[in-house]
Design a protein around this motif. Sequence first.
Motif, mmCIF file in Angstrom:
data_model
loop_
_atom_site.group_PDB
_atom_site.id
_atom_site.type_symbol
_atom_site.label_atom_id
_atom_site.label_comp_id
_atom_site.label_asym_id
_atom_site.label_seq_id
_atom_site.Cartn_x
_atom_site.Cartn_y
_atom_site.Cartn_z
ATOM 1 N N ARG A 97 4.779 1.474 -7.173
ATOM 2 C CA ARG A 97 3.844 0.512 -6.588
ATOM 3 C C ARG A 97 2.705 0.189 -7.537
ATOM 4 O O ARG A 97 2.201 1.040 -8.252
ATOM 5 C CB ARG A 97 3.246 1.073 -5.301
ATOM 6 C CG ARG A 97 4.225 1.147 -4.172
ATOM 7 C CD ARG A 97 3.503 1.060 -2.848
ATOM 8 N NE ARG A 97 4.447 1.168 -1.747
ATOM 9 C CZ ARG A 97 4.911 2.311 -1.288
ATOM 10 N NH1 ARG A 97 4.521 3.434 -1.833
ATOM 11 N NH2 ARG A 97 5.754 2.309 -0.284
ATOM 12 N N ASN B 102 0.594 -12.879 -1.503
ATOM 13 C CA ASN B 102 0.266 -12.973 -0.090
ATOM 14 C C ASN B 102 0.265 -14.420 0.369
ATOM 15 O O ASN B 102 0.270 -15.353 -0.428
ATOM 16 C CB ASN B 102 -1.072 -12.289 0.229
ATOM 17 C CG ASN B 102 -2.235 -12.841 -0.569
ATOM 18 O OD1 ASN B 102 -2.540 -14.025 -0.478
ATOM 19 N ND2 ASN B 102 -2.887 -11.978 -1.336
ATOM 20 N N VAL C 149 10.033 -11.865 5.078
ATOM 21 C CA VAL C 149 10.697 -11.060 4.051
ATOM 22 C C VAL C 149 11.169 -11.953 2.914
ATOM 23 O O VAL C 149 10.992 -11.647 1.738
ATOM 24 C CB VAL C 149 11.901 -10.301 4.654
ATOM 25 C CG1 VAL C 149 12.752 -9.686 3.553
ATOM 26 C CG2 VAL C 149 11.433 -9.230 5.611
ATOM 27 N N LEU D 35 8.070 -13.690 0.957
ATOM 28 C CA LEU D 35 7.274 -12.757 0.148
ATOM 29 C C LEU D 35 8.134 -11.807 -0.675
ATOM 30 O O LEU D 35 7.610 -10.951 -1.365
ATOM 31 C CB LEU D 35 6.340 -11.954 1.059
ATOM 32 C CG LEU D 35 5.159 -12.721 1.634
ATOM 33 C CD1 LEU D 35 4.496 -11.970 2.754
ATOM 34 C CD2 LEU D 35 4.149 -12.995 0.526
ATOM 35 N N LEU E 133 10.111 -9.260 0.146
ATOM 36 C CA LEU E 133 9.742 -7.902 0.504
ATOM 37 C C LEU E 133 10.958 -6.977 0.520
ATOM 38 O O LEU E 133 12.062 -7.395 0.876
ATOM 39 C CB LEU E 133 9.088 -7.886 1.892
ATOM 40 C CG LEU E 133 7.834 -8.734 2.054
ATOM 41 C CD1 LEU E 133 7.340 -8.684 3.481
ATOM 42 C CD2 LEU E 133 6.764 -8.281 1.088
ATOM 43 N N VAL F 186 8.749 -2.073 3.594
ATOM 44 C CA VAL F 186 7.419 -2.602 3.302
ATOM 45 C C VAL F 186 6.790 -3.222 4.543
ATOM 46 O O VAL F 186 7.247 -4.249 5.024
ATOM 47 C CB VAL F 186 7.486 -3.660 2.183
ATOM 48 C CG1 VAL F 186 6.102 -4.234 1.906
ATOM 49 C CG2 VAL F 186 8.083 -3.070 0.929
ATOM 50 N N VAL G 216 3.599 -5.083 6.682
ATOM 51 C CA VAL G 216 2.615 -6.112 6.353
ATOM 52 C C VAL G 216 1.426 -5.973 7.293
ATOM 53 O O VAL G 216 1.526 -5.411 8.378
ATOM 54 C CB VAL G 216 3.183 -7.539 6.485
ATOM 55 C CG1 VAL G 216 4.316 -7.763 5.500
ATOM 56 C CG2 VAL G 216 3.625 -7.834 7.904
ATOM 57 N N PRO H 229 1.317 -8.067 2.223
ATOM 58 C CA PRO H 229 2.351 -7.040 2.055
ATOM 59 C C PRO H 229 1.725 -5.709 1.665
ATOM 60 O O PRO H 229 0.880 -5.654 0.765
ATOM 61 C CB PRO H 229 3.225 -7.582 0.915
ATOM 62 C CG PRO H 229 2.859 -9.023 0.774
ATOM 63 C CD PRO H 229 1.430 -9.136 1.226
ATOM 64 N N ASP I 185 2.859 -3.117 0.138
ATOM 65 C CA ASP I 185 3.183 -2.455 -1.131
ATOM 66 C C ASP I 185 2.443 -3.067 -2.308
ATOM 67 O O ASP I 185 2.447 -2.523 -3.394
ATOM 68 C CB ASP I 185 4.694 -2.513 -1.384
ATOM 69 C CG ASP I 185 5.177 -3.939 -1.549
ATOM 70 O OD1 ASP I 185 4.477 -4.865 -1.088
ATOM 71 O OD2 ASP I 185 6.258 -4.137 -2.136
ATOM 72 N N ARG I 186 1.777 -4.200 -2.103
ATOM 73 C CA ARG I 186 1.134 -4.863 -3.234
ATOM 74 C C ARG I 186 -0.380 -4.925 -3.094
ATOM 75 O O ARG I 186 -1.049 -5.555 -3.894
ATOM 76 C CB ARG I 186 1.638 -6.300 -3.357
ATOM 77 C CG ARG I 186 3.037 -6.543 -2.856
ATOM 78 C CD ARG I 186 3.808 -7.375 -3.844
ATOM 79 N NE ARG I 186 4.484 -8.488 -3.225
ATOM 80 C CZ ARG I 186 5.696 -8.421 -2.708
ATOM 81 N NH1 ARG I 186 6.317 -7.238 -2.660
ATOM 82 N NH2 ARG I 186 6.282 -9.491 -2.220
#
Lengths: 266, 266
Positions: free
Chosen positions: B77, B152, B206, B209, B211, B215, B217, B240, B242-243
Amino acid sequence: MKPTPVYQQIADDLRRQISDGTFPPGSQMPTEAELLEKYGELHGVRSRQTIRQGLGVLVHEGLIEARRPKGYFVIQRKRLVYRPQAELRQKPPEVDIFTNLVQEEDGRTPSQEIEVSIVDPTPAIRERLGLEPGELAAARRRVRKLDDVPYNLNDSYVRLSLVQGTDFMHPGDVARGTNAVLGELGHELVYGFHEFYLRMPMPDEVQRLQLGAGVPVAEHLSTTFDSEGNAVQVTVNLIPGDRHVIVFETHREAGTDAPRIPWGNP
Amino acid sequence: MKPTPVYQQIADDLRRQISDGTFPPGSQMPTEAELLEKYGELHGVRSRQTIRQGLGVLVHEGLIEARRPKGYFVIQRKRLVYRPQAELRQKPPEVDIFTNLVQEEDGRTPSQEIEVSIVDPTPAIRERLGLEPGELAAARRRVRKLDDVPYNLNDSYVRLSLVQGTDFMHPGDVARGTNAVLGELGHELVYGFHEFYLRMPMPDEVQRLQLGAGVPVAEHLSTTFDSEGNAVQVTVNLIPGDRHVIVFETHREAGTDAPRIPWGNP
DNA sequence: CCCCGCGCATTGTCCAGTCAATGCGTGCGG
DNA sequence: CCGCACGCATTGACTGGACAATGCGCGGGG
């Protein structure tokens, strides 16, 4: 192009029926056997595994849950307000869980279990507290419950030398609030820095918080500082996504420059 | 007691090896065939499905991902700072994505796609904007990317009669920022109310983005008000997990009484 | 030397079953 | 009438296959 897998079509079909009200929140879905019959005619599905795979998609999306051996049910959420800005209030934080509760319907009884210990914290906490190598911390671990179902975890860490022998170490409620105790020690909390990390829960967290399959959590790291800019307390909150809405306010004048984050991820 | 299912034991075993560094972030996991051989000896596993079930647990926990047909890899990540307090700044919000970027290592090029339209918003947005029945809204939809991977979604809604014919409707960047445009119209934004709903993404999200499976949101609803207390703009951000790391600050004096939430969940 | 096509390792989807675990309700016995 | 044991519907775990899809690398042709 590439054909959509059958289990995905089943998941899409059921998801649509959930969102358009055919299966309202709380209602029971068709059983695997019924779905097998239906999609057997529609798409030639012959194996129960394929049906289960389709239902599994919705389970991991947090839309349905399996109640063995009754069937699958559409998830019904009831969210409590989680308000990190309340932490620096004068009032002891214990009342917050009450005030928040009033926003939902009443009749649920909040409770919390408190456990105090002396620990060697994780690197993420050591870093934020600015601990010297080998230095220990006092930990106040709380599980907050509503009608005996856990709502969130709340673990506070303070440099041990700061609070040893004080009421911070008292296992159980501290009526005036532990933040007041820190204030009496000359470290009034005036500034809070908040980080939210979104992720799926680890198995031990799933068990402690009784989480369903498609439920994400927010790991909320709150670092609070005294008026001299010393990091006094780090609190790790674990917030299940299905039971909370995180709320806060911003004001025009409150804006300062964006602070850098010198810390690594937990 | 009840014995742990074999696929859970496999998942637990692999998870431990990930967290203790045996499989560091970015590294490749053993293939299904290799695991079948290993756990065939250890636990008498004979079917590939059981191995897949165990790996599936970790995939849905967001710990590993399958790169077909190469194998399973441990997730790595890299989180960007998401700072909702920056919205009420004087500076146009476009620069934020830059300033945030500097906190991570540099070298990634941000970009955004903007799309303007006139829409009939969802009930949740209508409610927060206080729209009359049948009243429409202007929508500015943005996809923010970094090196062409979406980071995003950012959709802003304003009462149509307020901004029709103004620069708010301009498709593309507005150099001085759309908040400045609203200020010129006599609705300077001075107060923001923020709600974060944690959940798993819908399939369309999904795709938009890009994903991975595990993950979550955060749906961030930001309602901003002018100095007279009118809700001027509602922004729906999809973040999201994970980001991003969501960050904000609190100050002792900023504390007011907890506001009630008169709105329903989205 | 470069490029392209094909083989191959690996994961994805699906089948057709078996046996286990679990609550709920029915009906029988007291 | 009450309580408890057992049947039953339903999901959970697992087997042992089959064939499809997908990129990467290697080898042959230019």
